[in-house]
Design an enzyme around this catalytic site. Structure first.
Site: not given
Length: 268
Positions: A73, A150, A199, A208, A211
């Protein structure tokens, strides 16, 4: 004796951070989910557990709001960098991360992106740039692993996509055996992207970090933008720099909101 925690956020993506380097804290899926509950718990998108590491300055474990433990993260990593206030190496399930902090922002070296289909992972072999798949009019995405998986769709207007509807469907599609984070992006202007993210395990978020990294990398590969790239999320902007063969570098803010005390046994 009360158990301590810190509430933080990175561009609105919020965290409960527990420093368990000196005193271990048992964390289960049910307990993490209970803590993250915004009505009966403390409330957060992710819970971050800091533990001792034998290979780095510390180990970071991340639990989504549904209680599932995930690999990486970016926003949480910036928050940890802010807490540490100094350069450090952080062990994560997604790989080793390097962090630093200046007066205004946190900096994270996220490692190199991975593109091979089995590294995403996907359920079957296929190209991960302009993939031959689609959902409800969203077509030809890119897949990138930046410590977690992703998928990135480039569209004319990121705001026009009902991500709250299509995101849950794509997240659990059998093509993604470990589920997937869903990114919808559009080119805003030169070297600037607009991004919205569904997410995995958390839903729609204000920001994010991984992301933003995955989307910037995919846009650079497609030659839509050049590094460094500003990624505009609902919660604010991140700056992502990347060149092939190098680690992704992310820069952005992180905020310590308040410190609190509780008893973890209340949460199961």
């Amino acid at each position: 004796m009360a158990d301590r925690f810190i509430k933080m956020h990175g561009l609105g993506n919020d965290f409960v951070v527990i420093d368990a380097r000196d005193a271990p804290v048992e964390m289960t899926r049910a307990r993490a989910r209970a803590i993250a509950d915004r009505h009966t718990g403390i409330g957060c998108d992710q819970l971050v557990l800091l533990e001792p590491s034998s290979v780095a300055d510390l180990k970071m474990r991340i639990f989504n709001a549904d209680g599932g433990e995930v690999e990486a993260c970016g926003n949480a990593t910036r928050c940890v960098a802010t807490l540490l206030g100094a350069s450090a190496q952080i062990e994560t399930a997604g790989g080793m991360l390097s962090v630093s902090r200046d007066d205004k922002q946190a900096h994270v070296a996220m490692g190199e992106p991975r593109f091979a289909w089995e590294q995403i992972p996907l359920a079957m072999p296929m190209a991960t740039e302009r993939m031959p798949v689609g959902w409800s009019g969203l077509e030809a995405p890119d897949a990138v692993n930046v410590g977690n998986p992703h998928i990135v769709f480039f569209v004319d207007n990121a705001d026009a996509v009902d991500l709250g509807l299509i995101g849950p469907e794509i997240e659990v599609d059998p093509l993604f055996p470990q589920r997937v984070n869903v990114n919808i992006a559009s080119v805003d202007r030169d070297n600037r992207l607009k991004l919205r993210v569904w997410e995995r395990g958390a839903g729609l978020t204000q920001a994010c970090g991984t992301g933003a990294c995955a989307t910037a990398v995919a846009a650079i590969r497609r030659k839509l933008v050049q590094s460094p790239v500003t990624v505009a999320l609902p919660g604010g902007d991140l700056v992502i720099a990347w060149a092939p063969g190098e680690p992704i570098r992310m820069t952005g803010p992180a905020t310590r909101v308040f410190d609190g005390e509780t008893d973890w046994s209340r949460f199961g």
